[in-house]
Design an enzyme around this catalytic site. Structure first.
Site, PDB file in Angstrom:
ATOM      1  N   HIS A  79      34.873  48.113  48.611  1.00 42.25           N
ATOM      2  CA  HIS A  79      35.181  46.942  49.433  1.00 42.25           C
ATOM      3  C   HIS A  79      35.998  47.352  50.654  1.00 42.25           C
ATOM      4  O   HIS A  79      37.232  47.287  50.643  1.00 42.25           O
ATOM      5  CB  HIS A  79      35.969  45.910  48.619  1.00 42.25           C
TER       6      HIS A  79
ATOM      7  N   ASP B 114      63.366  47.576  39.295  1.00 40.85           N
ATOM      8  CA  ASP B 114      64.337  46.870  38.468  1.00 40.85           C
ATOM      9  C   ASP B 114      64.509  47.568  37.121  1.00 40.85           C
ATOM     10  O   ASP B 114      63.659  48.347  36.700  1.00 40.85           O
ATOM     11  CB  ASP B 114      63.876  45.429  38.240  1.00 40.85           C
TER      12      ASP B 114
ATOM     13  N   GLU C   9      36.145  45.677  53.325  1.00 41.85           N
ATOM     14  CA  GLU C   9      36.722  44.453  53.899  1.00 41.85           C
ATOM     15  C   GLU C   9      38.015  44.053  53.186  1.00 41.85           C
ATOM     16  O   GLU C   9      38.818  43.300  53.730  1.00 41.85           O
ATOM     17  CB  GLU C   9      35.698  43.309  53.862  1.00 41.85           C
TER      18      GLU C   9
ATOM     19  N   CYS D 211      29.185  45.483  47.577  1.00 40.61           N
ATOM     20  CA  CYS D 211      29.314  45.206  46.148  1.00 40.61           C
ATOM     21  C   CYS D 211      28.145  44.355  45.651  1.00 40.61           C
ATOM     22  O   CYS D 211      27.031  44.842  45.555  1.00 40.61           O
ATOM     23  CB  CYS D 211      30.670  44.561  45.869  1.00 40.61           C
TER      24      CYS D 211
END
Length: 534
Positions: free
Chosen positions: A494, A139, A496, A381
């Protein structure tokens, strides 16, 4: 935000609310609620200051297909670049960033002249996106058209564009480039033009993408050239100066020097087909558990990864282990999740570790689990910090590893890449040699490994040794390590949270994968357990 009960302000507020109302009604949307502050005036001994009337709107909309999201980076293999002036108004500099840097305000600000046309254009663009005809878009906001064009080039290297703005009129180039009339720049297939025309949308094809880090602009009055690499640093410098206050001059300079050079290059496994695992419904699922504590998060992402890979997943809170309601006796795969257990007030996962060390039933359940030879575990983590703190990964070492504060002395949340080493990990040995993208989010993710590198089973390293691609300064550039059996794995990244293509901040162009290669780690865990049962 308005200074009511001051001369002329109530009338202006009424006009603003009326304009918002009429615009919302024309678009067929509503503004469901509001919070106002009507005392925007400060008095001093020698005068008073009235804040300008401001309307702040947070917008939300339903997303039908997250895989169809258009990103603000031009595609080298994409189509032409188009521009639409959504405002329908002539270019005005009042209230713009350009005016502000000149210490001016201006007298005229751009408006939207035709709400009906705005709605038609918006819906047409949505139609094009759903049809897969739009490759990039951004934009027009603060900084105007030139800022939008530059930002579309910043997120890649050796990327630029050649633009001809003659079709936008012969007004002053400053107005064309810096006016903040609401609009959009997008990259699309040529076939999009027929749909735009059919819907009566006024558009302009303004240029093409090239593989040189230069943005060239021309109109009837002249030609201009902008150095993308130089202006990217100018654009980033504000962040760099703020970073100096947080991370200090050394790490801030390292980030500034490296941020544009840590290019995300991937190497996917040759046998990766991008398909979700096919699970035999007739076979019993092996049992897995997600371990969590007060302040943990990402338990749903980890549980979902396990479930998609074929596990029957159980949610286990520390209170379940402490009370004895859960013993882990029937569990073969556990995952300790990320987050900030007990707010990490004692340090990374130290409170969580204490909950095991000083509660006999919880301690016994975990000790028994790790003693069994038919079990697997992954600590992600905060879970990595937990298992390292408990000394479960290098049990034979007199001096255990530690998780220390990041070298930057602050929490790091970035999308980076890492390379899987040759390794003995049950979950990741089949991915050796791959370089994959992954999310990182931690404050104490630095592996302190007191012995020589060959004394550790390092499963993965960050793709670049320097900061910020290596976000913490770990010894030996370590991102993941396993125990000597390969059954127990800990990691700071991470995986996952990086399970699907749309999770990744950057993914190889042209792919339409149902899952990312990280899914293989969880499938490997399930297959290992199934082989053990035969």
């Amino acid at each position: 935000m308005w200074a009511c009960k001051n001369e002329g302000e109530d009338a202006r507020l009424y006009q603003a609310v009326k304009a918002c109302s009429e615009f919302a009604i024309s678009l067929g949307i509503n503004i469901p609620t509001g919070k106002d502050s009507l005392s925007m005036k400060q008095k001093y001994k020698d005068g008073e200051v009235i804040a300008p009337g401001t309307v702040i709107i947070s917008a939300a909309g339903h997303c039908d297909d997250i895989t169809a999201v258009v990103e603000p980076v031009l595609r080298k293999s994409g189509g032409a670049i188009y521009y639409i002036n959504l405002s329908g108004d002539r270019y005005k500099l009042g209230g713009s960033s350009f005016a502000q840097i000149l210490n001016k305000v201006g007298t005229e600000t751009p408006d939207i002249l035709d709400a009906g046309q705005f709605k038609t254009t918006f819906n047409t663009l949505q139609e094009l996106i759903k049809a897969g005809k739009v490759q990039a878009g951004h934009d027009i906001g603060s900084g105007g058209l030139i800022t939008t064009l530059l930002e579309l080039c910043f997120a890649d290297r050796n990327l630029g564009a050649s633009l001809d703005l003659s079709a936008l009129g012969d007004q002053d180039i400053i107005e064309t480039l810096f006016a903040e009339n609401i609009g959009i720049v997008f990259q699309a297939d040529a076939s999009a033009e027929a749909i735009l025309k059919a819907n009566g949308v006024v558009y302009h094809q303004i240029g093409t993408v090239n593989e040189t880090a230069q943005l060239t602009v021309k109109n009837a009055s002249g030609n201009w050239s902008f150095d993308i690499d130089h202006l990217r640093d100018v654009w980033f410098k504000t962040s760099y100066l703020l970073d100096e206050k947080q991370s200090g001059p050394v790490k801030a300079k390292e980030r500034f020097d490296n941020y544009k050079n840590h290019v995300l290059n991937y190497s996917f496994p040759l046998n990766f087909d991008g398909k979700k695992p096919v699970i035999d419904a007739a076979k019993p699922r092996p049992k897995a558990a997600v371990l969590r504590e007060k302040g943990s998060n990402s338990e749903r992402e980890l549980a979902n990864a396990m479930y998609l890979a074929g596990f029957d997943v159980k949610d286990v809170h520390m209170t379940d282990l402490i009370s004895g309601r859960e013993t882990l006796e029937d569990i073969q795969f556990i995952g300790a999740v990320g987050g900030f257990s007990n707010s990490d007030v004692l340090g990374s996962a130290k409170g969580w570790a204490g909950a095991f060390l000083y509660n006999e039933k919880a301690k016994q359940a975990l000790t028994n689990f790790f003693k069994r030879e038919d079990t697997l575990s992954v600590g992600v983590c905060n879970g990595c910090q937990l298992f390292v703190e408990l000394g479960l990964i290098n049990e034979d070492h007199e001096e255990k590893p530690k998780m220390l504060h990041n070298d930057s002395a602050k929490h790091e949340s970035i999308f980076t890449s890492l390379t899987i080493q040759e390794n003995n990990s049950v979950m990741l040995s089949t991915l050796a040699g791959s370089t994959l993208g992954v999310w990182v989010s931690h404050g104490e993710g630095k592996f302190h490994l007191p012995y020589a590198e060959d004394q550790y089973h390092i499963v993965s390293k960050y793709a670049y040794e320097t900061y910020p691609a290596n976000p913490n300064g770990s010894d030996y550039n370590t991102a993941m390590i396993s125990d000597q059996t390969g059954r127990h794995l800990v990691m700071m990244p991470h995986i996952e949270r990086s399970l699907f293509q749309w999770h990744w901040a950057n993914y190889p162009e042209g792919r339409k994968d149902e899952v990312s290669p990280w899914m293989e780690a969880f499938v490997n865990a399930r297959e290992w357990i199934e082989k053990l049962a035969k």
